[in-house]
Design a protein around this motif. Structure first.
Motif, PDB file in Angstrom:
ATOM      1  N   ASN A  42       6.872 -46.368   6.070  1.00  0.00           N
ATOM      2  CA  ASN A  42       7.522 -47.462   6.631  1.00  0.00           C
ATOM      3  C   ASN A  42       8.206 -46.129   7.993  1.00  0.00           C
ATOM      4  O   ASN A  42       9.087 -47.334   8.738  1.00  0.00           O
ATOM      5  CB  ASN A  42       9.296 -47.735   5.789  1.00  0.00           C
ATOM      6  CG  ASN A  42       8.715 -48.780   4.843  1.00  0.00           C
ATOM      7  OD1 ASN A  42       8.244 -49.926   5.862  1.00  0.00           O
ATOM      8  ND2 ASN A  42       8.311 -48.314   3.925  1.00  0.00           N
ATOM      9  N   VAL A  43       8.124 -45.309   8.123  1.00  0.00           N
ATOM     10  CA  VAL A  43       8.784 -44.629   9.560  1.00  0.00           C
ATOM     11  C   VAL A  43       7.892 -45.047  10.872  1.00  0.00           C
ATOM     12  O   VAL A  43       6.485 -44.816  10.199  1.00  0.00           O
ATOM     13  CB  VAL A  43       8.638 -43.371   8.941  1.00  0.00           C
ATOM     14  CG1 VAL A  43       9.801 -42.979   8.316  1.00  0.00           C
ATOM     15  CG2 VAL A  43       7.624 -42.751   8.842  1.00  0.00           C
ATOM     16  N   ASN A  44       7.912 -45.341  11.874  1.00  0.00           N
ATOM     17  CA  ASN A  44       6.807 -44.426  13.367  1.00  0.00           C
ATOM     18  C   ASN A  44       5.726 -44.235  12.681  1.00  0.00           C
ATOM     19  O   ASN A  44       6.352 -42.934  12.088  1.00  0.00           O
ATOM     20  CB  ASN A  44       7.867 -44.749  14.458  1.00  0.00           C
ATOM     21  CG  ASN A  44       7.224 -44.577  15.393  1.00  0.00           C
ATOM     22  OD1 ASN A  44       6.216 -43.905  14.937  1.00  0.00           O
ATOM     23  ND2 ASN A  44       7.139 -45.629  15.772  1.00  0.00           N
ATOM     24  N   LYS A  45       4.492 -44.504  12.495  1.00  0.00           N
ATOM     25  CA  LYS A  45       3.672 -43.390  12.797  1.00  0.00           C
ATOM     26  C   LYS A  45       3.462 -41.861  13.251  1.00  0.00           C
ATOM     27  O   LYS A  45       3.200 -40.968  12.972  1.00  0.00           O
ATOM     28  CB  LYS A  45       2.154 -44.209  13.471  1.00  0.00           C
ATOM     29  CG  LYS A  45       1.688 -45.195  12.474  1.00  0.00           C
ATOM     30  CD  LYS A  45       0.391 -45.916  13.205  1.00  0.00           C
ATOM     31  CE  LYS A  45      -0.262 -47.259  12.396  1.00  0.00           C
ATOM     32  NZ  LYS A  45      -0.962 -48.073  12.992  1.00  0.00           N
ATOM     33  N   SER A  46       4.100 -42.119  14.208  1.00  0.00           N
ATOM     34  CA  SER A  46       4.350 -40.409  15.393  1.00  0.00           C
ATOM     35  C   SER A  46       5.690 -39.673  14.423  1.00  0.00           C
ATOM     36  O   SER A  46       5.182 -38.669  14.620  1.00  0.00           O
ATOM     37  CB  SER A  46       5.251 -40.723  16.446  1.00  0.00           C
ATOM     38  OG  SER A  46       6.121 -41.522  16.686  1.00  0.00           O
ATOM     39  N   PHE A  47       5.632 -40.473  13.529  1.00  0.00           N
ATOM     40  CA  PHE A  47       6.813 -38.967  12.544  1.00  0.00           C
ATOM     41  C   PHE A  47       7.152 -38.665  11.329  1.00  0.00           C
ATOM     42  O   PHE A  47       7.256 -38.041  10.869  1.00  0.00           O
ATOM     43  CB  PHE A  47       8.332 -39.631  12.104  1.00  0.00           C
ATOM     44  CG  PHE A  47       9.099 -40.230  13.243  1.00  0.00           C
ATOM     45  CD1 PHE A  47       9.373 -39.323  14.430  1.00  0.00           C
ATOM     46  CD2 PHE A  47       9.848 -41.335  13.790  1.00  0.00           C
ATOM     47  CE1 PHE A  47      10.431 -39.350  15.794  1.00  0.00           C
ATOM     48  CE2 PHE A  47      10.425 -41.345  15.141  1.00  0.00           C
ATOM     49  CZ  PHE A  47      10.934 -40.433  16.202  1.00  0.00           C
ATOM     50  N   ARG A  48       5.482 -39.271  10.562  1.00  0.00           N
ATOM     51  CA  ARG A  48       4.761 -39.312   9.705  1.00  0.00           C
ATOM     52  C   ARG A  48       4.661 -37.463   9.879  1.00  0.00           C
ATOM     53  O   ARG A  48       5.472 -37.218   7.892  1.00  0.00           O
ATOM     54  CB  ARG A  48       3.448 -40.568   9.060  1.00  0.00           C
ATOM     55  CG  ARG A  48       4.140 -41.778   9.255  1.00  0.00           C
ATOM     56  CD  ARG A  48       2.896 -42.216   8.923  1.00  0.00           C
ATOM     57  NE  ARG A  48       3.312 -43.880   8.454  1.00  0.00           N
ATOM     58  CZ  ARG A  48       2.016 -44.993   8.538  1.00  0.00           C
ATOM     59  NH1 ARG A  48       1.150 -44.671   8.888  1.00  0.00           N
ATOM     60  NH2 ARG A  48       2.990 -46.012   8.278  1.00  0.00           N
ATOM     61  N   VAL A  49       3.781 -37.544  10.062  1.00  0.00           N
ATOM     62  CA  VAL A  49       3.993 -35.992   9.471  1.00  0.00           C
ATOM     63  C   VAL A  49       4.773 -34.909   9.898  1.00  0.00           C
ATOM     64  O   VAL A  49       4.566 -34.140   8.810  1.00  0.00           O
ATOM     65  CB  VAL A  49       2.313 -35.059  10.773  1.00  0.00           C
ATOM     66  CG1 VAL A  49       2.267 -33.845  11.072  1.00  0.00           C
ATOM     67  CG2 VAL A  49       1.732 -36.221  10.969  1.00  0.00           C
TER      68      VAL A  49
END
Lengths: 475, 344
Positions: free
Chosen positions: A21-28
C-alpha cells in the motif's frame, strides 16, 4: 525475530499490508527498514555489524568494477573477503581457535563472552558471492545502496538463508512483481507447511532426540545408534526445511522468489543426488566459490541451484579428491566451530569419494532400492557428529555399529524405534503419493489439499510456541 | 483463481470449525489414571492438606519430626472411588495423629526424582523418616520432569551427586543474560491472548493430540497395560544409582529410610519379565540392607485380586483393560495396615 512466534506473524501481516500500500518508490526502503526491525527484535546492536559489512561490500564492488588493473581488482576482492571472514572468525571461531591453542600448547588463554550474531554465516556468504561475481565480471555492481542493502538484509532469508545470488535477487528488486492472489495463496501455503514442519514435527521430535543423545553412549547398541541418528536426521530436516519453506512463503507474499533449499533429500539414491536435494543453496555456493575455484575451473555462471554438479569432473591436473576433502572439511567447519562438524564434512567427502570409485569400476546398473537403502542409512548415520556432544561420544557411538554381539540390544524406550520407523515410512509415502499423483482430477486434488492444509493449520495453531530456536540459527 | 479463493476460505472455515468444536476438557493426569481411578490427596484430621503432588506446593503444617511417604500415582489413585474413600496416607495419618505424617506423590515418579525431592526436604526440614515404594515400572523413567528441573535450577544450591549434576547440566538451558525485544513482545502477546478462551484451549488440544497418538500407537501395535515392559539399561542404572545416593544421604543425615516393593496384582501375569523383576527386587534388598537401620519390605502380594480394578481403554477400540497399578479403598486399608510396622 523467530518465525515460529506470534510476534513474527503479526509483524509479517503489518509488513505485507504496508508494503503493497505504500508508494512504489518507498517499497525498497520500507523493506530495509522492516528487515532492521526484524533483526533488532533479537539484538539491535548487531545491526551495526550488518551495516558495516553492507557498506564495505557495496563500496568495494564499485571499486572493483571501475578498475581495469587486475592486481588492484584482486586486492580489493581480497580486502572484502578477508574482512568478512575475519568478522566471521572472530564471532564464530575464536573460542575454537583458542581452545585448540590451549590444548596444543598447554596454555591457559581465557576469553570474554562473545555472542554469535544470528545469520552472520549466511549474510557473509552472500556478500562474498556478490563481490566475487563482480570481480569475475558475471554481474555489474549495484549502484543503488538501498537495493544492495535489501539484498543483504531481506528478512525472510537474513538469519538462515536460503543463500541467494545477487543477480537473482536484484533483478526482482529492479523489475518488481505486482501483487497477485496466486503468490499470496502460494506464500501462505508455504508458511503453513513450514510452521507445521517446525512446530509440530521438529519441536516435538527435539524432546526425544535430546533425551536420546543425553544417554551415556557406552550403553547404546548398534540399533540404538541407527535409531537416534535417523531421529535427528528427521528433526534437522523438518527444522531446516520448515524454516526454508517459511522464508520462501514470506518472500512470495512480498512478490519475491528465493531459491528452494530442499527437495526430499532422503529419497536420494546417491550421495551426489543427496547434495542436490539437501541445503541446495549452500552446496551450490560451495561449488561455485570454493570447489570449482580450487579445482581451477572457471565459473561462467552463477546460480543457487543444483548442488555438486557434473562440472566437477571436467578439470584434469589438480587432485580432485584432495580438493573434495578440503572443501567438505571447510563446509563442515562453516556449520560450527567444533571438530565434530569437520568430521561430519569429512564423512560426506568419504562417501562421495567411495561413490566416485564405485561408479568408475562398477559399470552395471545397481538396484534402485539397494541404492536408496544404502544412501538413507549412511546419510542418517553421518548426522551423529553433527548432534553428539563431542568427538569422543561420536566415536563411541560409531564403534557400537561394529559391536555385532550386542547389535540388537534395545536400550531406548520403544517409542524411539516406532517413531523412527514410522517417519521413514511416512516420508516415502508422502513422496510417492503426493496429491497430484494420488488424485486423478481437480476435485480429488481439491479435497486432498483442503484436508491436508486444514490439518496443518489446526495442528500449527495448537503447537505454535517459540520454545525451540531453529537449529540453523546457531550456524 | 476462483477455485483457489474458494479453497482458501474452505480451509479457514474448517480449521475454525475443528478448533471451535474441540472439547477443551482433558486433564492429562486424569486421562493417565483412566475413568475408573480418581486422584485423592490426603488430608489430616483437621482437613489440612498433608499430601502434595508438586515440589513447589510443599507446605508442611508442622516442620518437626516429619514422616514422609513418597510414591507415584498408586499413592493418590483410588480405583472405583466413592464418596468417603481416601488413601493409605490419610488412613495412617488419622490412625496416628501424634505422628507428623505427610506425603508427596507424583505420577511415574522415578527414584532419581525422589532422590532430588528428598535432598530438598532433608536440607530444609526436620525429616525423621522416609518411606519409599520401589516400582520396577518407574525405573524405566530417565527424564526428570520440567517442573523439578526448573525448581532446582532456581534453587541451585544443592549438593547432588555427580550422576544428578550431569543430568541437570544436560537439561538446564542457560538463558541469555539480556532480554530481547522479542521476549518482551511474546510475553505481552501471550498474556493478551491467554484471556481468550479460543487461545486458552490450545493446551488441552495439545494433550488431546498426544492422547490420540498414544491410543493410535497402542491400537496399531496391540499395546495394552498387560504388555511386557522390559528393563531399559540406562534408565535402570540411573535410578539404582539415585537410590544408592538417597541411602547415602539418609545415612549421613541420620534419617530412617524404608523401602518396600509395592503391591501388584497377582491374579494375572505381571507386565514385566520375571527374571528382570526378580533381579530388581534382589538388587533393592541388597543395597538397602547395607544399612542395618533401614528396612526392606515386600508387599507385592498383599492385595487380593478382588480389590484391584480395570482401567478405561488405552487404545481406540474402547475395550476395558487390567489396571496393574491402582487399587480400591479396601486395598488402601490393607496397605495402611502393612505399613504400620514402619511407624511403630
Amino acid at each position: 525475530m523467530f518465525f515460529n512466534s506470534i510476534t513474527f506473524l503479526i509483524f509479517l501481516s503489518i509488513v505485507c499490508f504496508f508494503f503493497w500500500n505504500v508508494n512504489k518508490s518507498f517499497r525498497v526502503g520500507f523493506l530495509v527498514f522492516s528487515s532492521c526491525i526484524f533483526y533488532g527484535f533479537w539484538r539491535w546492536d548487531f545491526l551495526l555489524l550488518i551495516l558495516f559489512s553492507t557498506v564495505l561490500d557495496y563500496t568495494i564492488s564499485i571499486l572493483i568494477d571501475r578498475n581495469d588493473d587486475n592486481n588492484k581488482r584482486k586486492i580489493y576482492l581480497l580486502i572484502s573477503i578477508i574482512t568478512n571472514l575475519s568478522l566471521l572468525a572472530y564471532f564464530k571461531y575464536l573460542y575454537f581457535i583458542v581452545d585448540n591453542i590451549n590444548f596444543a600448547f598447554g596454555s591457559n588463554i581465557s576469553l570474554y563472552e562473545i555472542i554469535l550474531p544470528f545469520g552472520i554465516s549466511f549474510y557473509t556468504f552472500e556478500t562474498i558471492s556478490y563481490t566475487t561475481d563482480v570481480y569475475r565480471r558475471l554481474i555489474k555492481p549495484e549502484s543503488n545502496f538501498l537495493r544492495y542493502a535489501l539484498f543483504v538484509t531481506f528478512f525472510p532469508k537474513l538469519v538462515a538463508g536460503p543463500i541467494q545470488r545477487t543477480k537473482e535477487f536484484l533483478d526482482q528488486v529492479i523489475n518488481p512483481n505486482k501483487f497477485s492472489l496466486d503468490n499470496l495463496f502460494k506464500g501462505l501455503k508455504r508458511i503453513i507447511e513450514g510452521l507445521f514442519l517446525k512446530v509440530v514435527l521438529a519441536d516435538n521430535l527435539s524432546a526425544i532426540v535430546d533425551d536420546g543423545f543425553n544417554i551415556n553412549p557406552d550403553i547404546l547398541s548398534g540399533v540404538d545408534v541407527m535409531t537416534l541418528s535417523a531421529l535427528f536426521g528427521f528433526q534437522i530436516y523438518f527444522d531446516f526445511a520448515g524454516y526454508s519453506s517459511i522464508a520462501i512463503g514470506c518472500a512470495l507474499l512480498l512478490g519475491f522468489k528465493i531459491p528452494e533449499n530442499f527437495n526430499y533429500p532422503y529419497i536420494s539414491k546417491s550421495f551426489k543426488e543427496f547434495w542436490k536435494r539437501w541445503h541446495i543453496s549452500l552446496s551450490s555456493w560451495i561449488r561455485d566459490y570454493l570447489y570449482l575455484p580450487l579445482l581451477g575451473v572457471k565459473v561462467l555462471e552463477t546460480t543457487a541451484k543444483g548442488g555438486i554438479g557434473n562440472k566437477l569432473d571436467q578439470k584434469k591436473g589438480r587432485n580432485k579428491n584432495l580438493i573434495l576433502f578440503i572443501t567438505w572439511a571447510i563446509m563442515g567447519l562453516w556449520h560450527g566451530a567444533n571438530w565434530t562438524f569437520i568430521l561430519w564434512g569429512l564423512i560426506h567427502a568419504t562417501l562421495i569419494f567411495i561413490e566416485r570409485i564405485r561408479t568408475k569400476y562398477i559399470t552395471f546398473k545397481t538396484n534402485t532400492i539397494i541404492n536408496w537403502v544404502t544412501v538413507y542409512i549412511f546419510s542418517m548415520l553421518s548426522w551423529i557428529p553433527f548432534r553428539a556432544e563431542n568427538i569422543e561420544n561420536t566415536l563411541t557411538m560409531y564403534s557400537k555399529l561394529f559391536d555385532l554381539g550386542s547389535f540388537i540390544n534395545l536400550n531406548l524406550r520403544e517409542n524411539y524405534y516406532l517413531i523412527a520407523f514410522i517417519l521413514t515410512l511416512l516420508f516415502l509415502m508422502l513422496y510417492n503419493f503426493r496429491s497430484y499423483k494420488l488424485a486423478k482430477n481437480k476435485i480429488g486434488i481439491f479435497i486432498i489439499d483442503v484436508s491436508k492444509i486444514t490439518l496443518m493449520v489446526v495442528l500449527t495453531y495448537i503447537f505454535l510456541r517459540p520454545i525451540q530456536q531453529f537449529i540453523y540459527f546457531q550456524f | 483463481m476462483k477455485l483457489k479463493i474458494f479453497k482458501f476460505f474452505t480451509i479457514i472455515f474448517f480449521s475454525l470449525l475443528i478448533i471451535f468444536f474441540s472439547s477443551s476438557e482433558l486433564v492429562s493426569e486424569e486421562f493417565a489414571l483412566g475413568d475408573e481411578t480418581k486422584s485423592y490427596y490426603a488430608l489430616d484430621s483437621d482437613n489440612k492438606k498433608i499430601h502434595f503432588s508438586k515440589i513447589d506446593d510443599i507446605e508442611f503444617k508442622d516442620n518437626s519430626e516429619l514422616i514422609i511417604f513418597l510414591g507415584n500415582s498408586q499413592t493418590h489413585g483410588v480405583n472405583q472411588f466413592v464418596k468417603g474413600n481416601s488413601n493409605y496416607v490419610e488412613i495412617l495419618s488419622k490412625k496416628y495423629p501424634n505422628k507428623n505424617i505427610n506425603a508427596i506423590s507424583i505420577p511415574n515418579g522415578s527414584l532419581t526424582e525422589f532422590y532430588m525431592i528428598s535432598t530438598y526436604l532433608i536440607s530444609n526440614f526436620d525429616i525423621k523418616k522416609i518411606i519409599l515404594p520401589a516400582f520396577f515400572d518407574d525405573t524405566r523413567e530417565s527424564n526428570i520432569r520440567t517442573e523439578i528441573i526448573s525448581f532446582f535450577d532456581e534453587n541451585n544450591k544443592f549438593n547432588f551427586d555427580d550422576n544428578i549434576k550431569l543430568i541437570l547440566s544436560k537439561n538446564i538451558i542457560e538463558s541469555e543474560n539480556t532480554i530481547s525485544t522479542q521476549d518482551l513482545s511474546e510475553e505481552f502477546l501471550n498474556n493478551f491472548f491467554e484471556k481468550n478462551s479460543f487461545w486458552k484451549k490450545r493446551e488441552s488440544l495439545r494433550a488431546q493430540v498426544f492422547t490420540f497418538l498414544y491410543k493410535l500407537r497402542n491400537t496399531i501395535f496391540f499395546i495394552t497395560p498387560s504388555s511386557k515392559r522390559y528393563k531399559i539399561e540406562e534408565a535402570y542404572n540411573q535410578n539404582i544409582n539415585s537410590l544408592q545416593s538417597l541411602i547415602n544421604l539418609c545415612t549421613l543425615n541420620n534419617i530412617n529410610l524404608n523401602i518396600y516393593i509395592p503391591p501388584i496384582r497377582s491374579d494375572i501375569e505381571i507386565p514385566y519379565d520375571n527374571l528382570e523383576y526378580n533381579d530388581f527386587k534382589k538388587k533393592i534388598e541388597e543395597i538397602i540392607n547395607v544399612n542395618k537401620d533401614f528396612q526392606y519390605l515386600n508387599f507385592e502380594k498383599i492385595i487380593p485380586a478382588k480389590y484391584w480394578g480395570m482401567k478405561s481403554s488405552t487404545n481406540l477400540l474402547k475395550t476395558k483393560e487390567y489396571d496393574f497399578m491402582h487399587f480400591n479403598f479396601q486395598a488402601h486399608k490393607i496397605l495402611a495396615d502393612s505399613l504400620q510396622i514402619l511407624l511403630k
